[in-house]
Design an enzyme around this catalytic site. Structure first.
Site, PDB file in Angstrom:
ATOM      1  N   SER A  23      23.224  28.767  13.667  1.00 16.01           N
ATOM      2  CA  SER A  23      21.872  29.044  14.123  1.00 16.01           C
ATOM      3  C   SER A  23      21.492  30.497  13.856  1.00 16.01           C
ATOM      4  CB  SER A  23      21.801  28.767  15.629  1.00 16.01           C
ATOM      5  OG  SER A  23      20.482  28.786  16.105  1.00 16.01           O
ATOM      6  N   PRO A  24      20.214  30.782  13.591  1.00 13.47           N
ATOM      7  CA  PRO A  24      19.787  32.178  13.427  1.00 13.47           C
ATOM      8  C   PRO A  24      20.062  32.974  14.696  1.00 13.47           C
ATOM      9  CG  PRO A  24      17.963  30.646  12.987  1.00 13.47           C
ATOM     10  CD  PRO A  24      19.101  29.838  13.476  1.00 13.47           C
ATOM     11  N   ALA A  58      16.188  35.768  12.737  1.00 10.42           N
ATOM     12  CA  ALA A  58      14.743  35.908  12.657  1.00 10.42           C
ATOM     13  C   ALA A  58      14.390  37.170  11.878  1.00 10.42           C
ATOM     14  CB  ALA A  58      14.139  35.966  14.059  1.00 10.42           C
ATOM     15  N   TYR A 185       7.428  33.417  20.293  1.00 13.49           N
ATOM     16  CA  TYR A 185       6.923  34.326  19.276  1.00 13.49           C
ATOM     17  C   TYR A 185       5.548  33.850  18.783  1.00 13.49           C
ATOM     18  CZ  TYR A 185      11.583  36.187  19.750  1.00 13.49           C
ATOM     19  OH  TYR A 185      12.734  36.725  20.277  1.00 13.49           O
ATOM     20  N   ARG A 233      11.552  25.791  13.350  1.00 13.96           N
ATOM     21  CA  ARG A 233      12.086  25.705  14.707  1.00 13.96           C
ATOM     22  C   ARG A 233      10.891  25.575  15.631  1.00 13.96           C
ATOM     23  NH1 ARG A 233      17.077  29.045  17.143  1.00 13.96           N
ATOM     24  NH2 ARG A 233      18.124  27.278  16.173  1.00 13.96           N
ATOM     25  N   ARG A 326      25.916  31.162  19.679  1.00 11.78           N
ATOM     26  CA  ARG A 326      26.932  31.965  20.352  1.00 11.78           C
ATOM     27  C   ARG A 326      28.336  31.377  20.234  1.00 11.78           C
ATOM     28  NH1 ARG A 326      23.159  33.649  25.471  1.00 11.78           N
ATOM     29  NH2 ARG A 326      22.044  31.812  24.756  1.00 11.78           N
TER      30      ARG A 326
END
Length: 376
Positions: A23-24, A58, A185, A233, A326
């Site tokens: 994942s980013p 991102a 965002y 996403r 993570r």
């Protein structure tokens, strides 16, 4: 035995060797958007992880689009050159079947912020803050800057910025372009009534709130070569009354499908502070509902950390791929250990330099990872 998690899959035009996606994850360590030696280390480590797809953090489409002063960017020739250096090194050590993606983003009203380890608040007067922008002049919370309401010229500028960043990403050879339309965002801000109270063609009804996100997706799709995958996403819920609900997410996902998106990654939250019951796989049901209602490759993300948990998500059809963040920071060898745990070690290619750490060749693996060894 071949597990579902380690079975190959196509995402649009891109073939993945397995269903595991890195994942980013923002590193907040760039120099005016330029990748540096931290990114070199970070991405070379993920390059040998064995994940089918690695998605970069991102990445801001313009300088004012950064979350923090340390955010990665693709808004200048210097940014592009710096990332080219890092990606060349990462590709040299990655297995040939590894695919690479980059997530492009505008932070909107959540820009001009401190790095997480500096406090997470809005930048103060002595920290070189900048004017943020958003769909409406509504701050994300008490400690955030109040954004300037974007004009139609601003909207056009940002749309062109996404296209320009996409063109740079294409030159850098990325297989996947992911547009960030979640986590509070800018694009998410336009989607959510909690942040968007405009009265023009970009606010009010769901059709109007979808207009800006769909314009960006369409513009990016138009400049992508056929071999490059487009994903977004998106958020399944704002977890707050009056915010985005799953029914709207399904409408959004289907509209993206019609406009040529190849996948959606379904996450939740971030536009306002909300009470969220975070637990293993807490966002998977949102992805499962999108997948059940839209003929579009769907990715699940959020507190997916156990190999058997990930296997169940794929095998039961709740999602087509899973993204872990993570879990990879905690264990960059997660894929290798997952394959061992699922009895599917043959699906993973170890770098020959590290192959002697395989449990079949090193008895110490039982001591280093007793739980994994026992599960396998």
């Amino acid at each position: 035995m071949t597990s579902s998690l380690f079975s190959p899959v196509h995402v649009g035009p891109v073939a993945l060797a397995n269903r595991v996606v890195v994942s980013p994850m923002c590193q907040y360590s760039a120099d005016d958007g330029c990748a540096n030696d931290w990114h070199l280390m970070h991405l070379m480590q993920l390059a040998i992880s064995g994940a089918g797809l690695v998605v970069l953090e991102a990445t801001a489409i313009e300088r004012r689009a950064r979350i923090t002063h340390g955010c990665l960017g693709l808004y200048s020739d210097a940014n592009e050159a710096a990332l080219a250096r890092v990606m060349a090194a990462a590709r040299r050590v990655a297995p040939p079947q590894t695919r690479w993606g980059i997530q492009i983003n505008h932070a909107g009203r959540k820009a001009s912020a401190q790095r997480p380890w500096e406090g997470r608040a809005a930048l103060g007067p002595a920290e070189d803050p900048w004017q943020t922008e958003g769909p409406s002049p509504i701050a994300a919370g008490g400690h955030w800057h109040t954004p300037r309401e974007m004009t139609h010229d601003d909207i056009r500028r940002v749309r062109e910025g996404f296209v320009a960043a996409t063109r740079r990403a294409i030159r850098l050879g990325f297989d996947v372009i992911e547009i960030h339309a979640a986590h509070g965002y800018l694009i998410h801000q336009f989607l959510s009534p909690l942040a968007n109270q405009r009265t023009d063609m970009y606010g009010g009804s769901l059709e109007n709130r979808l207009r800006f996100p769909l314009e960006i997706a369409t513009a990016v799709r138009e400049v992508l070569p056929p071999k490059v995958c487009l994903g977004l996403r998106i958020t399944g819920s704002d977890w707050t009354p009056g915010g985005i609900e799953l029914a709207e997410t399904i409408v959004f996902a289907d509209a993206l499908r019609v406009r040529g998106a190849d996948y959606v990654c379904v996450t939740t939250g971030g536009v306002v502070n909300a009470r969220i019951d975070v637990r293993p796989g807490y966002q998977v049901p949102f992805a499962a509902e999108v997948k059940a209602n839209v003929k579009l490759h769907t990715r699940a993300v959020g507190m997916i950390a156990d190999a058997h948990q990930a296997e169940t998500i794929i095998a039961s059809g709740q999602a087509d791929t899973v993204a872990l963040g993570r879990a990879f920071l905690d264990d960059p060898r997660w894929v290798w250990h997952a394959a061992q745990s699922l009895g599917d070690e043959k699906s993973i290619t170890f770098p020959p330099q590290y192959e002697r750490s395989k449990p079949s060749l090193w008895a110490g693996a039982d001591l280093a990872r007793p739980a994994t060894a026992k599960a396998s």
